[in-house]
Design a protein around this motif. Structure first.
Motif, short mmCIF file in Angstrom:
data_model
loop_
_atom_site.label_atom_id
_atom_site.label_comp_id
_atom_site.label_asym_id
_atom_site.label_seq_id
_atom_site.Cartn_x
_atom_site.Cartn_y
_atom_site.Cartn_z
N ARG A 51 34.47 40.42 40.58
CA ARG A 51 34.84 40.97 41.89
C ARG A 51 33.64 40.95 42.83
NH1 ARG A 51 34.37 45.00 45.09
NH2 ARG A 51 32.85 46.07 43.75
N ARG A 52 32.48 41.36 42.35
CA ARG A 52 31.29 41.37 43.19
C ARG A 52 30.84 39.95 43.54
NH1 ARG A 52 27.37 46.28 40.96
NH2 ARG A 52 29.02 47.83 40.64
N PHE A 53 31.06 39.03 42.63
CA PHE A 53 30.74 37.62 42.89
C PHE A 53 31.48 37.14 44.13
CE2 PHE A 53 32.53 33.30 42.08
CZ PHE A 53 31.39 32.55 42.30
N HIS A 54 32.77 37.42 44.22
CA HIS A 54 33.55 37.00 45.38
C HIS A 54 33.22 37.83 46.62
CE1 HIS A 54 35.98 33.98 43.43
NE2 HIS A 54 36.25 34.81 42.44
N ALA A 55 32.97 39.12 46.42
CA ALA A 55 32.64 39.98 47.56
C ALA A 55 31.34 39.56 48.22
CB ALA A 55 32.55 41.44 47.10
N ASP A 56 30.43 38.99 47.44
CA ASP A 56 29.13 38.56 47.97
C ASP A 56 29.15 37.13 48.50
OD1 ASP A 56 28.07 41.01 47.34
OD2 ASP A 56 27.26 40.37 45.40
N GLY A 57 30.34 36.52 48.54
CA GLY A 57 30.44 35.18 49.11
C GLY A 57 30.61 34.07 48.11
N GLY A 58 30.89 34.40 46.84
CA GLY A 58 31.09 33.37 45.84
C GLY A 58 29.83 32.57 45.57
N PHE A 59 30.00 31.29 45.32
CA PHE A 59 28.86 30.44 44.98
C PHE A 59 27.82 30.44 46.10
CE2 PHE A 59 26.65 26.35 44.94
CZ PHE A 59 26.18 26.32 43.64
N GLY A 60 28.28 30.41 47.34
CA GLY A 60 27.35 30.39 48.46
C GLY A 60 26.50 31.63 48.58
#
Length: 371
Positions: free
Chosen positions: A244-253
């Motif tokens: 969830r945090r990975f996507h909240a922080d903008g994913g790969f970018g």
């Protein structure tokens, strides 16, 4: 039309238990186009196939794993998958020894380590074991890492590489049972992580499309507490929160290109404190303190003193430092700090020349010249 455009959400995974949970939660609607589990990078990049007929009567779990790995072709399948994202967890490299069958490299299965003495004796007659941590082991691993980096850059230029950097939990709350096996594992986890961390750093330096994902230090899993400070052994809920945090922080970018030294030091400070508290309450753990000294702390010294890539040319083993002191200065290192400072040098040549240039040796040289 290009395959990558048609399968833009294809995901690939190369790692070991249970970090695949991150893929499941971070990319729930994506197709897993490539999945490779529990194979040392040296075997992964080795394309030489093997036919192992002598194990036909072995227990099925061991036989199937070895026969699957012996068929090879991992890099070709990964190239054909052409995934949009490749998630890698290198922690298996720091746990599994290698073995040779002819010219082919294979990973030693866990089940073989727990097999009967008779079966293990058979294995020694069929395979040549390359023990974890030996000079040959790390030479093979680093050569494979270089090949892997070139492969990703040349064959998967559009693939986003996510390197999982999941350190042992900083807050150990588990109960240390009176078991030598458990105590050994407790200590080994503290040594495995820095090795995995250096491999992550190697990829970050050599693969432009790579990023590192390190969970926030506030995340904690009771699963981890029940089994010591093992990296990756987080519960499904923790992996879900990491995703969830990975996507909240903008994913790969949104992932960084460099490691977070503060997080590394924070986790290790917690680990060492937990180990100290536990060792004080259990005298049987005292004998593992030197392993921690050799395994964890030198990495931190090396990490701070110079770039990680300089430690892959001709790696220094812990006994090299002691041997060099004995042969050149006629004594052992006088303190842990001296040991660590020399262990953090880039290679054996620099270790030797540092001691030869030392005032202590130079002052002794005239005496030796008269002998």
């Amino acid at each position: 039309m290009n395959k990558r455009i048609n399968n833009i959400d294809d995901i690939a995974y190369y790692g070991s238990c249970p970090s695949e949970e991150f893929v499941a939660h971070a990319f729930p609607s994506s197709r897993v186009a490539f999945f490779c589990y529990g194979i040392n990078i040296a075997s992964f990049m080795d394309e030489r196939k093997a036919s192992i007929r002598a194990i036909s009567g072995w227990p099925e779990p061991i036989r199937k794993k070895l026969q699957f790995e012996a068929r090879k072709g991992f890099r070709d399948r990964l190239k054909q998958a052409a995934p949009k994202t490749l998630v890698v967890d290198f922690s298996r490299i720091t746990r599994a020894s290698l073995m040779r069958h002819g010219n082919t490299l294979l990973t030693v299965p866990y089940e073989l380590l727990e097999a009967s003495p008779d079966l293990q004796r058979q294995a020694f007659g069929i395979f040549k074991i390359v023990p974890f941590g030996s000079h040959e082991f790390w030479t093979l691993v680093i050569e494979a890492m270089r090949t892997f980096s070139d492969f990703v850059n040349e064959e998967l230029p559009g693939t986003e590489l996510i390197l999982l950097d999941v350190p042992p939990t900083a807050d150990y709350r588990g109960t240390l049972i009176d078991s030598n096996t458990y105590m050994i594992d407790f200590c080994r986890w503290q040594m495995r992580y820095p090795m995995s961390r250096m491999l992550v750093d190697f990829c970050l330096e050599h693969i432009e499309s790579s990023r590192v994902l390190t969970p926030s230090i506030d995340l904690y899993s009771d699963d981890t507490a029940l089994y010591g400070p093992a990296p990756m052994h987080y519960s499904a809920e923790i992996w879900k929160e990491i995703a969830r945090r990975f996507h909240a922080d903008g994913g790969f970018g949104g992932l960084p290109r460099s490691s977070d030294l503060v997080s590394i030091l924070t986790n290790y400070s917690g680990l060492m404190e937990a180990f100290t508290r536990t060792a004080l309450s259990n005298p049987n753990l005292y004998r593992f303190s030197l392993d921690i000294l050799h395994g964890a702390l030198p990495y931190l010294f090396a990490k701070i003193s110079s770039p990680a890539h300089s430690h892959f040319g001709d790696p220094i083993d812990s006994h090299d430092v002691v041997a060099a002191f004995r042969w050149i200065l006629g004594r052992e290192p006088e303190s842990a700090e001296t040991f660590l400072n020399h262990y953090a040098l880039p290679n054996r040549r620099e270790l030797r020349e540092t001691l030869l240039r030392s005032f202590e040796f130079q002052s002794q040289a005239p005496h030796y010249a008269k002998l």
